[in-house]
Enzyme design. Structure first.
Site, PDB file in Angstrom:
ATOM      1  CB  CYS A 102      -4.411  -4.073 -13.343  1.00 29.17           C
ATOM      2  SG  CYS A 102      -3.663  -5.669 -13.690  1.00 29.17           S
ATOM      3  CB  ILE A 103      -2.349  -3.824  -7.934  1.00 32.04           C
ATOM      4  CG1 ILE A 103      -1.082  -3.899  -7.094  1.00 32.04           C
ATOM      5  CG2 ILE A 103      -3.584  -3.938  -7.090  1.00 32.04           C
ATOM      6  CD1 ILE A 103      -0.962  -2.759  -6.078  1.00 32.04           C
TER       7      ILE A 103
END
Length: 179
Positions: free
Chosen positions: A98-99
């Site tokens: 998750c970025i």
């Protein structure tokens, strides 16, 4: 239908050039790339070798898959770590990263991210992987994918608990085949 096959062919050509460039570029420390299957340019296997100086993950070698959609570069790829999955605030226990830069280029319905922080076609596999390496250096505990890891990181930073450090060192040892 011709336009989707045309965009897919353009994406494949672009990815082929980007992969070749990354494989020949000697200035990208800690990143190794190849194809999962020689017949599919849309699925890459990457190895991220974390610098020994990194506080929590130093010395780790983490393997991940980078899956590109046929609409690349208009839409982002998805990066998923393979076993052993790093214990990290920005990595779901399933391995999915998750970025912000891998989130689709649209307004965030929760209002957390500005559109400028999300995917843009100017991003490349190289910029993505360099961003991932920087996340190992400086994990983001404000918008966690792994809530437990984020909580433990905050406690470690406050000097209350060393469990986060222990869990990270364990995943580094596992990444090296030691556990």
């Amino acid at each position: 239908m011709a336009s989707s096959s045309t965009s897919s062919a353009a994406a494949a050509a672009l990815l082929g050039r980007q992969l070749k460039q990354m494989q020949s570029d000697k200035d990208i420390p800690g990143i190794s790339c190849g194809l999962v299957n020689d017949n599919n340019i849309f699925e890459w296997e990457v190895m991220l070798m974390i610098n020994d100086d990194c506080k929590y993950y130093g010395g780790g070698n983490f393997r991940a898959y980078l899956a590109f959609p046929p609409t690349y570069p208009l839409m982002p790829p998805k990066l998923t770590f393979q076993s052993p999955v790093p214990f990290h605030p920005n990595i779901y226990p399933t391995g999915e990263l998750c970025i912000s830069i891998l989130h689709p280029p649209e307004e965030d319905k929760y209002g957390y991210e500005a559109a400028s922080e999300r995917w843009s076609p100017v991003q490349s596999p190289e910029t993505i992987l360099l961003s991932v390496i920087s996340l190992f250096e400086d994990p983001n505990d404000e918008s966690p994918a792994n809530v437990e890891a984020a909580r433990m990181l905050r406690e470690d930073r406050e000097g209350k608990n060393k469990d986060f450090r222990r869990r990270c060192r364990k995943c580094v040892r596992e990444s090296l085949g030691e556990d």
